[in-house]
Design an enzyme around this catalytic site. Sequence first.
Site, mmCIF file in Angstrom:
data_model
loop_
_atom_site.group_PDB
_atom_site.id
_atom_site.type_symbol
_atom_site.label_atom_id
_atom_site.label_comp_id
_atom_site.label_asym_id
_atom_site.label_seq_id
_atom_site.Cartn_x
_atom_site.Cartn_y
_atom_site.Cartn_z
ATOM 1 N N HIS A 1 -6.978 -1.431 1.188
ATOM 2 C CA HIS A 1 -5.616 -1.555 0.671
ATOM 3 C C HIS A 1 -5.568 -0.957 -0.729
ATOM 4 C CE1 HIS A 1 -1.662 -2.751 -0.042
ATOM 5 N NE2 HIS A 1 -1.682 -4.009 0.385
ATOM 6 N N LYS B 1 -5.139 1.156 6.707
ATOM 7 C CA LYS B 1 -5.942 0.308 5.824
ATOM 8 C C LYS B 1 -7.253 -0.123 6.463
ATOM 9 C CE LYS B 1 -1.976 -1.451 3.206
ATOM 10 N NZ LYS B 1 -0.905 -0.712 3.949
ATOM 11 N N GLU C 1 4.237 -8.779 10.934
ATOM 12 C CA GLU C 1 4.568 -7.415 11.340
ATOM 13 C C GLU C 1 4.589 -7.277 12.860
ATOM 14 O OE1 GLU C 1 3.699 -2.955 9.598
ATOM 15 O OE2 GLU C 1 2.197 -4.512 9.290
#
Length: 409
Positions: free
Chosen positions: A338, A333, A315
Amino acid sequence: MTQDDTGVAVTGMGLVTPAGADEPTFWAGLCAGRSVARSIDELAGLPVDFACRIDGIDLDQAVGERTVWRMARFVKLAVIAARQAVADAGLSPAGWDGSRVGVVLGVGVGGVSVLIDNLRKLDDAGPEAISPLLVPMMIPNAAAGEVAIALRAHGPSLATATACASGATAIAVARDLLTSGRCDIAVAGGAEAVLTPLVVAAFAKLGALSTRTADPAGASRPFAADRDGFVMGEGAAMLVLERTADARARGGRPRALLAGAGSSTDARHPTAPEPDGRGAQQAVEAALDQAGWAPREVDHINAHGTSTPLNDAMETALVSRLFPHRPSVTAPKGVLGHTLAAAGAIEAVATVLTLEHGVVPPIANLDALPDGFGLDCVTKEPRRQDVERAVSHSFGFGGHNVALAFERA
């Protein structure tokens, strides 16, 4: 008619999360930037015995119907969040044309706890002990079906399953239903509740979870140099979406505009993302194209940010390449863990709240980025920022990538 009037608006939001079972409590917890992970009695003795669990709410009482006995935990969460969202939108099932109302709900696993309980009954007492409701309680589409029943929604009712991108996929599909004219109101989001020993042990065996058993609250550390895996969570979030012109015509309050949505698939590996993020970039670029934005116009990114070595590196590569102007980045998160299929929907709510409040929540447990991670991550405390346009990322096992582009209303 302006471009805003031809788009899709978020007019209501509801959620149940480990940081809070309503919007104000959730937002306060997210902005506090402290993880809510803790040891869980049911997980005692496992290699990973902690998670982010929802506490402080009686789910049966909150659902408040005689039918609650037939609902698995993930379904209860979905129904509660959906009712919150509809009330927030100023709508009522008693007053709408249910044939024009759709439900799209992302679920990754479904009622696995119900399945496990009935497997034990089968082993202990034979087939006569199995619940006749096992099948309708455990199937992943049970949440979409029960939400439709609760809301008297007779339009399209769909269950999306793209792993950890499921909630975001549901929102993207709901947008398509509205723009194609198949419904006038769409209630969309995600739900997940799988904090059972079997599922947690399975994710641990996969090597996906943090093993910081001595420090659960410090375990989820998106983008940190010493991150070692994600922390399991549970929750649900639902958004009410309407065509902007319809919302304004009825006197509704657009909280944000869902300007675009994009999806893609890595088609590379069942669990590992494409390292350079090119597949994910395709989804982000599709969302930007639908919104009519150039990358430089994005002010903020709500990152998938799982706290795993592979995801956060991928990412980072994606954001650094596509957004060299360094928009602010957050990753919920760190606080929430998560929540799997619910994550994309919960983070969509967080993105809308950032647009509304002009505040970016900090990433929990992030003290310093690794060398080469050139992101503008918000840390330590909330950041005041005038955010006009934001993108929320969601990625899932199977190579599923979804990006949602939100604009201030």
